[in-house]
Design an enzyme around this catalytic site. Structure first.
Site, PDB file in Angstrom:
ATOM      1  N   ASP A  93      29.278  55.262  71.559  1.00 20.48           N
ATOM      2  CA  ASP A  93      28.774  56.410  71.777  1.00 20.48           C
ATOM      3  C   ASP A  93      28.787  57.578  71.502  1.00 20.48           C
ATOM      4  O   ASP A  93      29.618  57.433  70.642  1.00 20.48           O
ATOM      5  CB  ASP A  93      28.888  55.334  73.527  1.00 20.48           C
ATOM      6  N   ASP A 267      23.518  47.271  76.430  1.00 16.42           N
ATOM      7  CA  ASP A 267      25.368  48.059  77.284  1.00 16.42           C
ATOM      8  C   ASP A 267      25.159  47.276  77.465  1.00 16.42           C
ATOM      9  O   ASP A 267      25.282  48.417  78.524  1.00 16.42           O
ATOM     10  CB  ASP A 267      25.397  48.859  75.399  1.00 16.42           C
TER      11      ASP A 267
END
Length: 370
Positions: A93, A267
């Site tokens: 991320d 996720d």
């Protein structure tokens, strides 16, 4: 191109779909759940165990790895894969969510975000360019643009300004990316809970022609119905030929509904976090193993589960470990929860392949309570 996506099959009764995401480190079957390895580890699990659970891709966290051990150290180790001994794909991320949720006393400007470390209070500055540089040091297969994640609730004008800034930051991320042939960069759609802003964000982000798109800023405290409604209005504006990723979602019901709408990737820290709180995920809903009712319960977490934990340990033993604060208890519950969720995704994929996804979904919901 670092990755390519192949749409293989679409459900005749919903937008659910099967696909293949090809990366330099292997092929990923979608829909897929990505266990979260925040600090270069999926808590309590070894990479070998994750492979045995059939985890195809894991997530690493730019913010945390930048602060500790430092992206320079990971770069010297020849990247995150070598550093943590994981040879399958990794998605990182951008650090945006953590900057906005963990960073203290943050100040947002057009240039970036000034904030204080949640570890030692030191002053830090994160920009789109800095986020890309860190992710390139980490060497992930899929990187994410640096975005601003507005809180819930938030006023329309604030969310509009934030969404526009994310678009501008996305362009800067693209311009700063050095190796698009080695690392893919996904765009992120924002816009809070406002459908018209979601549409605008999706259209402007897809104009930038990323190889994949994420829907961010959901599952941040809003009611479930609102989240699903916003997601449902966003997805039609994302191209069918690119992978779609819903960030931060990891409960069975949310995953099933998002897949029904056409999401490919997920996720979440949920399965590992609740394990450390003494909770097991099952097809009947969550089981709070630490509760006294399981003190003399010598059956497994789930009778028909063929994971290592259910084959070898009882609820009573697991409760004892959790109550005694033994690491093995957290480890075994994490093992079971990841096995459960990855197996659920496999069943879901099979249901799409057999074109009976909605019947499978209804059958799952008959037993599931959350």
């Amino acid at each position: 191109m670092a990755i390519s996506y192949q749409l293989e099959q679409t459900s005749s009764e919903s937008r659910a779909r099967l696909g293949k995401l090809k990366t330099p480190r292997g092929e990923i079957q979608t829909p897929v759940f990505m266990p979260v390895g925040t600090q270069a580890t999926v808590k309590t699990m070894t990479p070998e165990e994750l492979k045995n659970l059939d985890a195809e891709i894991i997530l690493g966290n730019t913010y945390h790895l930048h602060l500790r051990p430092g992206n320079d150290i990971v770069r010297e180790a020849d990247g995150l894969h070598k550093f943590m001994n994981w040879d399958r794909p990794i998605l990182t991320d951008s650090g945006g969510f953590q900057v906005f949720s963990l960073g203290k006393l943050r100040q947002i400007s057009e240039q970036g975000v000034e904030f204080r470390s949640h570890i030692d209070g030191s002053k830090l500055f994160m920009t789109p360019e800095k986020s890309i540089e860190i992710q390139e040091d980490l060497g992930s297969d899929i990187m994410m643009v640096f975005d601003e994640c507005p809180p819930y609730p938030a006023e329309y004008d604030y969310v509009k300004e934030s969404m526009d800034r994310t678009i501008r930051w996305s362009k800067r991320c693209l311009q700063h990316q050095k190796h698009p042939e080695k690392q893919a960069l996904f765009g992120i759609v924002q816009g809070g809970m406002y459908p018209e802003l979601r549409k605008e964000s999706a259209l402007k982000t897809t104009e930038l022609d990323f190889p994949g798109y994420a829907v961010g800023g959901l599952s941040v405290g809003e009611p479930k119905e609102m989240m699903l409604e916003v997601l449902n209005t966003t997805i039609p504006y994302l191209p069918e030929e690119k992978p779609r990723y819903l960030m931060g979602v990891g409960t069975p019901d949310y995953i099933i509904e998002a897949v029904r709408m056409g999401i490919d990737m997920f996720d979440c820290v949920y399965p590992t976090r609740v394990a450390r709180n003494g909770t097991a995920m099952t097809r009947f809903g969550n089981l709070t193993v630490r509760n006294a009712v399981f003190q003399r319960d010598f059956q497994p977490i789930e009778e028909d589960c063929d994971c290592y934990v259910c084959q070898n340990y009882s609820r009573a033993y697991l409760r004892h470990l959790i109550k005694a604060n033994e690491i093995l208890g957290f480890r075994l519950l994490t093992w079971h929860n990841l096995f459960f969720l990855i197996k659920l995704i496999k069943e879901l994929r099979q249901a799409i392949a057999d074109d009976n996804f909605l019947a499978w979904r209804d059958s799952f919901y008959k037993n599931y309570q959350n």
